[in-house]
Design an enzyme around this catalytic site. Structure first.
Site, PDB file in Angstrom:
ATOM      1  N   CYS A  64       0.785  -1.219  -0.135  1.00  0.00           N
ATOM      2  CA  CYS A  64       0.062  -0.102   0.039  1.00  0.00           C
ATOM      3  C   CYS A  64       1.002   1.136   0.121  1.00  0.00           C
ATOM      4  CB  CYS A  64      -1.094   0.005   1.063  1.00  0.00           C
ATOM      5  SG  CYS A  64      -1.967  -1.510   1.160  1.00  0.00           S
ATOM      6  N   GLU A 315      -6.177  -6.790  13.062  1.00  0.00           N
ATOM      7  CA  GLU A 315      -6.076  -5.505  13.024  1.00  0.00           C
ATOM      8  C   GLU A 315      -7.454  -4.783  13.024  1.00  0.00           C
ATOM      9  OE1 GLU A 315      -2.231  -4.664  10.062  1.00  0.00           O
ATOM     10  OE2 GLU A 315      -4.108  -4.604   9.277  1.00  0.00           O
ATOM     11  N   SER A 341      -3.830  -1.366  12.250  1.00  0.00           N
ATOM     12  CA  SER A 341      -3.319  -1.266  10.740  1.00  0.00           C
ATOM     13  C   SER A 341      -2.668   0.261  10.543  1.00  0.00           C
ATOM     14  CB  SER A 341      -4.246  -1.205   9.533  1.00  0.00           C
ATOM     15  OG  SER A 341      -3.773  -0.805   8.372  1.00  0.00           O
TER      16      SER A 341
END
Length: 427
Positions: A64, A315, A341
């Site tokens: 990401c 998470e 997260s």
């Protein structure tokens, strides 16, 4: 990793970060999609707009685009000396990443011939450098699990007190997504981890003689490095904040500590006091958030999601993103004995230790109890009289393990507190 055992030569090479996406002229990443789900529920955007965002957020391969957990650990691996310069920030789709992979293969053979071991590189000085870069970047709170776990395997102990000590010394230099509007590709363009370390070195906040897998000392790597974009890497005399991006909190609700990404918390939420809204699982909390049952000022408590209770510390990105998408991230605190997260933002306080499944104070919180958060002072308090808590403790019964057979059952019995890295302990 070329070798899994720490007594063998090894080097780390990651797949690299993804480039940021774009939607209606705004750069976006995966975290924006999670928040947009809450936006749909709040009536801020349509499902059709959400679909367009979803198709735009991740334009290629790689981890990401923001300073989320994968990129955080890639960058810290570089700062630790176990990754080559560029490992943390070169985008996955760049030809430079292919060249870096080839160079890693060459360096592995050099390390093998020279009999350089991971423990030769992963010294206390190297872990200090990793923590310093962690604070300068405002990395994922998961780093406060991973670095102690890695250091334990290397025969070195890192405590939460040490993290906070480093945070008190190291300024916050890079406001990257989810805390800001810059992405890892911008950090790379600005000079990457060597430039960040060179900036920290100006104030003596880097251990220069630490060794690296490149066959060079940190001093050699940062020599002559310049910051190429001051909007991305701030001058150390003009940081975003004088203290690091992560903070450790202690208090009656977290006697062994808790962790928050301070850099992603709104100024208005650095101090907060409000009523507890208690949930026994992530799913229950998400349902309440999306149904509009959480109000500004609330303190959402999600428990039994810790190392033992989860088991495994899931998470909590979905509830934090739902709060942000519904516009509650600047008025609601979320605390949990689970983790977050790296894409989570807002007053999200995790790793509450001891966890609920161990009979920690979070297990005794009841609906409506007042919880006080003071991130500036490093405090997390449950404002309930000790006599009342003692009565609640006497009535409490340890819950049945969610998984009773196999590997996860053994993990549940042996796993340590999150304050020690949630590692499996033999005793």
């Amino acid at each position: 990793m070329a070798a899994a055992r720490l007594n063998l030569p090894s080097i780390f090479i990651s797949g690299g970060p993804m480039l940021a996406g774009s939607y209606q002229g705004q750069r976006i990443a995966l975290s924006n999609i999670f928040e947009a789900v809450g936006g749909v529920k709040a009536g801020k955007i349509t499902e059709a707009q959400l679909k367009k965002m979803e198709n735009s957020a991740c334009p290629g391969c790689g981890s990401c685009a923001g300073m989320f957990t994968a990129n955080s650990m890639n960058c810290l691996t570089e700062a630790l000396g176990m990754g080559l310069p560029g490992n943390g920030t070169v985008p996955a789709v760049f030809a430079e990443r292919r060249r870096l992979a080839k160079e890693a293969g060459i360096k592995i053979m050099d390390l093998l011939r020279e009999d350089v071991r991971p423990r030769d590189i992963m010294t206390p000085k190297a872990f200090f450098n990793a923590m310093a870069v962690d604070m300068a970047l405002g990395c994922s709170t998961n780093t406060v699990l991973h670095l102690p776990a890695i250091s334990r395997e290397a025969g070195i102990k890192i405590t939460l007190e040490e993290f906070q000590d480093v945070s008190n010394k190291v300024p916050y230099l890079c406001k990257l997504s989810p805390a800001g509007s810059y992405f890892v590709e911008d950090l790379h363009e600005a000079g990457g981890i060597p430039a960040v370390m060179a900036e920290l070195d100006r104030k003596g906040l880097i251990e220069r003689d630490a060794l690296t897998v490149a066959g060079l000392s940190v001093s050699d790597i940062i020599c002559g490095r310049e910051v190429l974009r001051r909007d991305v890497i701030r001058d150390i005399d003009d940081p975003w904040a004088p203290t690091g991006g992560l903070a450790v909190l202690w208090g009656s609700l977290a006697p062994e500590g808790a962790v928050v990404k301070r850099s992603a918390v709104a100024d208005s939420m650095m101090q907060h006091e409000g009523p507890a809204r208690v949930f026994e699982s992530e799913e229950d909390a998400v349902k309440a958030i999306l149904e509009g049952l959480i109000r500004p000022g609330d303190v959402v408590v999600i428990r039994y999601e810790g190392p033992r209770g989860g088991p495994g510390m899931r998470e909590m990105l979905t509830p934090t993103a739902a709060l942000a998408g519904m516009g509650l991230d600047s008025s609601v605190v979320l605390i949990t004995d689970g983790r977050f997260s790296g894409a989570s933002r807002g007053a999200s306080i995790g790793h509450i230790s001891p966890e609920a499944a161990q009979g920690g104070p979070i297990a005794f919180v009841e609906e409506g109890d007042v919880i006080k958060v003071d991130i500036c002072a490093g405090k997390l308090e449950l404002k309930v009289d000790n006599k009342i808590l003692l009565k609640r403790r006497e009535k409490w019964q340890e819950p049945e393990p969610r998984i009773k057979n196999g590997y996860l059952a053994r993990y549940t019995r042996l796993v340590s507190s999150a304050s020690r890295g949630a590692v499996v302990e033999d005793t």
